[in-house]
Design a protein around this motif. Sequence first.
Motif, short mmCIF file in Angstrom:
data_model
loop_
_atom_site.label_atom_id
_atom_site.label_comp_id
_atom_site.label_asym_id
_atom_site.label_seq_id
_atom_site.Cartn_x
_atom_site.Cartn_y
_atom_site.Cartn_z
N ASP A 245 12.96 -68.43 -24.34
CA ASP A 245 12.59 -67.29 -24.80
C ASP A 245 11.29 -66.82 -25.13
O ASP A 245 10.50 -67.92 -25.29
N LYS A 246 11.20 -65.55 -25.17
CA LYS A 246 9.98 -64.94 -25.28
C LYS A 246 10.29 -63.64 -26.25
O LYS A 246 10.82 -62.84 -25.86
N ILE A 247 9.42 -63.29 -27.03
CA ILE A 247 9.40 -61.96 -27.87
C ILE A 247 8.83 -60.84 -26.78
O ILE A 247 7.96 -61.19 -26.10
N VAL A 248 9.56 -59.91 -26.72
CA VAL A 248 9.23 -58.88 -25.79
C VAL A 248 8.30 -57.85 -26.46
O VAL A 248 8.37 -57.36 -27.57
N LYS A 249 7.23 -57.38 -25.64
CA LYS A 249 6.40 -56.35 -25.95
C LYS A 249 6.83 -55.22 -25.07
O LYS A 249 7.26 -55.33 -23.77
N TRP A 250 6.92 -53.84 -25.43
CA TRP A 250 7.74 -53.05 -24.55
C TRP A 250 6.30 -51.88 -24.40
O TRP A 250 5.37 -51.76 -25.15
N ARG A 251 6.39 -51.36 -23.04
CA ARG A 251 5.45 -50.16 -22.85
C ARG A 251 6.03 -49.11 -23.62
O ARG A 251 6.98 -48.87 -24.20
N THR A 252 4.84 -48.16 -23.87
CA THR A 252 5.15 -47.10 -24.83
C THR A 252 6.07 -46.06 -24.23
O THR A 252 6.86 -45.25 -24.96
#
Length: 150
Positions: free
Chosen positions: A136-143
């Motif tokens: 798993d990986k922590i998700v970064k979201w587009r604005t």
Amino acid sequence: MSIWWSLHLRREAASVPLARRLLLGTMETAGVDPEISYDLSLALSEACANAVEHGGAAGAGRVTEEYRVTAYLDGEKCRIEVADCGPGFPAAPVPVVRRAAPEAESGRGLRLIEELSDHVHFGNRSGRGGAVVSFDKIVKWRTDAPLLTT
């Protein structure tokens, strides 16, 4: 919001890019940062390639020709699991991921999955046998992410 999907794929080389494209498309549509999507898709490709190469089990006169990919995208985390029906990892408390020789043409996949993910688990399926690789990986979201939770 959370989404998940599961695929049952044939142990054929063509299934690897199919799983990768489906993950990338899902992540792009959901609004996940492209760099995170790329890391996870590369890790998925490595896990699928291992299932294709090592994931068959002969038994009762047949060879298991399938493996399963499941992906969960929930809030700030994406978890991916690849399970096959092969011999599994060696019986040890934690499978040892060995470094491949620099000139080797294979043997780097598990190490690469570790480097691209925040958390990795290498294990065996209980009962039916086979290996399970989950990461798993922590998700970064587009604005502008349509599934961005606030």
